[in-house]
Design a protein around this motif. Structure first.
Motif, PDB file in Angstrom:
ATOM      1  N   ILE A  77     -13.331  78.731  29.421  1.00  0.00           N
ATOM      2  CA  ILE A  77     -12.835  78.908  30.791  1.00  0.00           C
ATOM      3  C   ILE A  77     -12.152  80.266  30.892  1.00  0.00           C
ATOM      4  O   ILE A  77     -11.210  80.558  30.138  1.00  0.00           O
ATOM      5  N   ASP A  78     -12.619  81.106  31.810  1.00  0.00           N
ATOM      6  CA  ASP A  78     -12.023  82.429  32.060  1.00  0.00           C
ATOM      7  C   ASP A  78     -11.318  82.378  33.411  1.00  0.00           C
ATOM      8  O   ASP A  78     -11.968  82.299  34.462  1.00  0.00           O
ATOM      9  N   ARG A  79      -9.982  82.370  33.386  1.00  0.00           N
ATOM     10  CA  ARG A  79      -9.213  82.243  34.638  1.00  0.00           C
ATOM     11  C   ARG A  79      -9.518  83.387  35.597  1.00  0.00           C
ATOM     12  O   ARG A  79      -9.605  83.202  36.804  1.00  0.00           O
ATOM     13  N   GLU A  80      -9.653  84.617  35.079  1.00  0.00           N
ATOM     14  CA  GLU A  80      -9.900  85.760  35.949  1.00  0.00           C
ATOM     15  C   GLU A  80     -11.259  85.657  36.642  1.00  0.00           C
ATOM     16  O   GLU A  80     -11.429  86.053  37.785  1.00  0.00           O
ATOM     17  N   GLU A  81     -12.249  85.108  35.954  1.00  0.00           N
ATOM     18  CA  GLU A  81     -13.569  84.951  36.549  1.00  0.00           C
ATOM     19  C   GLU A  81     -13.563  83.880  37.631  1.00  0.00           C
ATOM     20  O   GLU A  81     -14.226  84.012  38.659  1.00  0.00           O
ATOM     21  N   GLY A  84      -9.694  85.082  40.020  1.00  0.00           N
ATOM     22  CA  GLY A  84      -9.330  86.452  40.333  1.00  0.00           C
ATOM     23  C   GLY A  84      -7.834  86.671  40.239  1.00  0.00           C
ATOM     24  O   GLY A  84      -7.199  86.361  39.232  1.00  0.00           O
ATOM     25  N   GLU A  85      -7.232  87.221  41.311  1.00  0.00           N
ATOM     26  CA  GLU A  85      -5.815  87.565  41.302  1.00  0.00           C
ATOM     27  C   GLU A  85      -4.925  86.453  41.850  1.00  0.00           C
ATOM     28  O   GLU A  85      -3.735  86.651  42.069  1.00  0.00           O
ATOM     29  N   ASP A 146      -3.622  95.223  36.072  1.00  0.00           N
ATOM     30  CA  ASP A 146      -3.897  94.221  35.047  1.00  0.00           C
ATOM     31  C   ASP A 146      -4.339  92.948  35.755  1.00  0.00           C
ATOM     32  O   ASP A 146      -3.614  92.413  36.597  1.00  0.00           O
ATOM     33  N   VAL A 147      -5.551  92.463  35.445  1.00  0.00           N
ATOM     34  CA  VAL A 147      -6.080  91.291  36.144  1.00  0.00           C
ATOM     35  C   VAL A 147      -5.345  90.025  35.756  1.00  0.00           C
ATOM     36  O   VAL A 147      -5.518  88.992  36.412  1.00  0.00           O
ATOM     37  N   ASP A 148      -4.541  90.044  34.685  1.00  0.00           N
ATOM     38  CA  ASP A 148      -3.707  88.897  34.373  1.00  0.00           C
ATOM     39  C   ASP A 148      -2.628  88.755  35.443  1.00  0.00           C
ATOM     40  O   ASP A 148      -2.376  89.664  36.236  1.00  0.00           O
ATOM     41  N   VAL A 149      -1.965  87.598  35.467  1.00  0.00           N
ATOM     42  CA  VAL A 149      -0.949  87.322  36.476  1.00  0.00           C
ATOM     43  C   VAL A 149       0.368  86.976  35.804  1.00  0.00           C
ATOM     44  O   VAL A 149       0.449  86.772  34.602  1.00  0.00           O
ATOM     45  N   GLU A 273     -12.439  94.058  42.174  1.00  0.00           N
ATOM     46  CA  GLU A 273     -13.886  94.142  42.043  1.00  0.00           C
ATOM     47  C   GLU A 273     -14.598  93.415  43.176  1.00  0.00           C
ATOM     48  O   GLU A 273     -15.652  93.845  43.651  1.00  0.00           O
ATOM     49  N   ARG A 274     -14.032  92.296  43.631  1.00  0.00           N
ATOM     50  CA  ARG A 274     -14.635  91.578  44.755  1.00  0.00           C
ATOM     51  C   ARG A 274     -14.608  92.404  46.025  1.00  0.00           C
ATOM     52  O   ARG A 274     -15.567  92.442  46.785  1.00  0.00           O
TER      53      ARG A 274
END
Length: 745
Positions: A77-81, A84-85, A146-149, A273-274
């Motif tokens: 599971i990729d949270r950023e994918e 997103g933000e 940074d795409v992390d939150v 990116e979106r």
């Protein structure tokens, strides 16, 4: 044998389960035990056909182990994918059980891990700075993203050691960081044409991750002005079905420089990116256009930052916020969760045969099912189809038209709950009734009242305005501190807070000798009179109301420190003007009047005491009435909260001595029977007759208080609160000695 179809209503047992898991966990990791949390036996999950279901594309991420009841991860599971933000990333699943049918909702919160390093928009940042730039000049640098939150986003910046620049980082109100290079040592193009150093961005994760960007500075000659946007934040809204090339918004920045230094170009400095896939920016005109499909259900809000640069690299930025509005572009989807097939012919009515779930991805009214409402839809056409299991199968259909009958379920509705207008004060109740059976009605109250504004200045009644008369008070030389010297009396024709008055000494011959009561207007000595004090004292008093803005008036009070007129060597005008020729005679007349009044007052007091010893004890001691001229006519009253009208005036007679004496007697008179310039006088025997009438009745007699018990109670309240200087609201109340004067409408 024919099979019959039944419409079956059933109840599904539901329970909500919530779990959280870190992103990037290995497949097979256990999230939690569903069977234990629901109180189920793990061995029965297989026989009850337990399964995990969802309508979204992430169904394959998690599953249930039918042997153990564990809720496990199947794929990475990729949270950023997925999100997103977004700060919160939530996946929703459903657990379906059969025999009996049960449906349980499962929520899985995906927590962020620090798996992404900060990234600058460009690997190399180029700046062109003139050597004439002074120390402290600032140059903005695009912040790293940074795409992390949360804690895993960019937290700090650092700058590689160099001889000319230091780093300044300021956090804006929206959470973004304003990163600037500050010139700490002036540049010299003859020594250094170019400068190169590195900027580092570090996030707050554990372990920390960092990103770098190279800064290349070219030393030039002066470019004094950076572009300036006409707005700090641009906001726009457009529907999700907007066609391609639709202009969303146009940003604009201006540069005061000329030539190349004043040519402004635009570029995205921070964009997800979106957003890059759906929006484009014209570098020359600043137009933001739609270049890709929009979808409210996947992303309803976009935020980005735009840089405006001139020909030599000076720049500024602005924020752009774009809201996507929903359109009804998704039809409802019916999901058949479970179906018992075939149905035994001996099944009893009410048996659960299936679960149907209806989903609509649109928002608000675009996804709502409604109850019957004849005012919206009066007729429904329903087609019922029955199909057998033969070979080939046969079927027949029947259309049913259902009409919704009207009931009287809509009462008349006023456009407003209440209606108010500005005239004289009264209330009207309006009723609207329909002709239904039974009839329905609604009521509304209309209030009409007069609203006061602070359009009247305070009116000083005593002392009289300068020019009309010359008034001087005589102060004994032996007066001690706190002695009552005189009193300023004023009224205000306004009402409520606009009529609350305060008194202030704005100028005096000896500032430390006299003081005035802020609310009472009483002038008293602050200390004992001394031989060194000037005989002639002049006070200027200001009276202010409590309106917004406040209005005021002033008066002069002349005081003479002497025990008698014989001690005064020469009476001159003490008002500090040139009217010496006539004021001497006025002063003598005023002193004679004051002395005469004082002697008369003493005689009246002695006469009253003498009468008290010879006649039966009354309910009051001696008192003095104040002339009704203290109340100017036609004072307005709004809802009983302001200055009271002088149509009804009352004299309150209190016992001599204590300021807290109990109320003794109230008598009323009307301006129609008593002229405004006369004084109401009553002898003790007159008061006794009145109280003899009152002894036989619990209320005041009607010829004394024409409005009955209600007016009597209000008068008692006003007299009570008049004894408290902090109370305002009964209208103008004035006190001289033991006599209080007030008006009542």
């Amino acid at each position: 044998m024919n099979l019959q179809s039944f419409f079956v209503f059933f109840h599904i047992t539901t329970a909500d389960l919530s779990y959280s898991v870190l992103e990037e966990m290995r497949p097979g990791s256990i999230v939690g035990n569903i069977a234990m949390d629901l109180g189920l036996e793990a061995g029965k999950l297989f026989t009850r056909k337990a399964r995990i279901d969802t309508e979204e594309s992430y169904q394959h991420y998690c599953d249930i182990d039918l042997k153990t009841g564990n809720f496990v991860i199947r794929e990475r599971i990729d949270r950023e994918e997925l999100c997103g933000e977004k700060v919160s990333c939530m996946l929703n699943f459903e657990l379906v059980l059969e025999s009996p049918l049960e449906l349980h909702r499962i929520s899985l919160l995906i927590q962020d891990v620090n798996d992404n390093a900060p990234l600058f928009p460009k690997d190399t940042i180029k700046l062109e700075i003139r050597e004439s730039a002074g120390k402290g000049a600032r140059y903005r640098i695009n912040e790293a993203h940074d795409v992390d939150v949360g804690q895993n986003t960019v937290k700090q910046y650092s700058l590689q050691n160099n001889d000319h620049f230091v780093l300044s980082v300021r956090e804006d109100t929206d959470g973004s960081k304003n990163v600037e290079l500050v010139l700490d040592k002036e540049l010299d193009r003859e020594k250094e044409h170019d400068l190169n150093f590195v900027m580092i961005a570090i996030d707050g994760g554990n372990p920390q991750r960092s990103g770098t960007a190279s800064i290349h500075v070219t030393v030039l000659d002066a470019n004094d002005n950076a572009p300036v946007f006409d707005q700090a934040i641009y906001k726009a809204s457009l529907p999700e079905n907007s066609p391609l090339n639709t202009v969303v918004i146009t940003v604009s920045a201006s540069d005061a420089d000329e030539g190349v230094n004043g040519e402004v170009t635009y570029e995205f400095s921070r964009i997800s990116e979106r957003a890059k896939k759906v929006f484009s920016l014209d570098s020359k005109t600043g137009e933001i256009k739609v270049k890709g499909p929009l979808d409210f259900e996947s992303n309803s809000k976009y935020e980005m930052r735009i840089d405006a640069k001139d020909g030599y690299g000076l720049s500024s930025d602005a924020k752009v916020m774009i809201d996507i509005t929903d359109v009804n572009d998704n039809a409802p989807v019916i999901y058949l969760k479970s179906l018992t097939n075939p149905i035994p012919e001996n099944v009893s009515p009410g048996t659960e045969v299936g679960i149907i779930n209806v989903q609509d991805r649109d928002s608000e009214n675009n996804r709502q099912d409604r109850q019957l409402d004849r005012e919206l839809v009066s007729v429904y056409n329903i087609t019922i189809t029955a199909t057998d299991e033969g070979s080939p199968p046969l079927s027949s259909s029947k259309s049913v038209e259902l009409s919704v009958a009207d009931i009287n379920d809509n009462p008349p509705v006023f456009e407003e709950q209440s209606y108010s207008a500005y005239l004289r004060s009264f209330k009207v109740q309006v009723t609207a009734r329909d002709n239904g059976s039974p009839p329905l009605s609604s009521n509304v109250t209309v209030s009409v009242f007069i609203s006061d504004v602070n359009d009247n200045s305070p009116q000083i009644l005593y002392p009289a305005p300068e020019g009309n008369s010359f008034m001087t008070e005589l102060v004994p030389k032996a007066a001690h501190g706190g002695s009552l010297v005189s009193k300023v009396i004023a009224v205000d024709a306004d009402s409520g807070q606009n009529a609350w008055l305060s008194y202030h000494i704005v100028k005096s011959t000896d500032p430390g000798l006299f003081t005035i009561g802020v609310h009472s207007g009483e002038i008293r000595t602050q200390r004992d009179i001394s031989e060194s004090d000037s005989m002639k004292q002049n006070l200027i008093v200001a009276v202010k109301d409590n309106g917004q803005p406040s209005l005021s008036d002033t008066c002069s009070m002349y005081l003479l420190i002497s025990d008698n007129l014989a001690e005064v060597p020469e009476l001159k005008d003490i008002s500090y003007d040139d009217k010496n020729s006539k004021l001497t005679s006025y002063l003598i007349i005023a002193l004679v009047c004051v002395s005469t009044f004082f002697l008369t007052f003493i005689i009246i007091i002695l006469g009253v005491r003498f009468c008290r010893r010879r006649k039966p004890r009354l309910l009051f001691d001696g008192a003095v009435a104040i002339p009704s001229a203290y109340l100017p006519p036609n004072y307005a009253d709004v809802d009983g909260t302001g200055t009271l009208c002088s149509a009804y005036n009352y004299d309150a007679y209190l016992t001599t001595g204590s300021r807290t004496s109990d109320f003794k007697f109230v008598t009323s008179y009307n301006d129609n029977t008593l002229p405004a310039d006369q004084t109401l006088r009553k002898s003790p025997s007159d008061f006794a007759e009145v109280f003899e009438d009152c002894d036989g009745s619990p209320e005041l007699s009607t010829h004394n208080v024409t409005r009955g018990a209600a007016v009597r109670d209000l008068v008692l309240d006003c007299v009570y609160f008049a004894l408290n200087p902090s109370f305002f609201g009964c209208g103008p109340v004035h006190r001289l000695g033991n006599v209080y004067r007030f008006g009542l409408e």
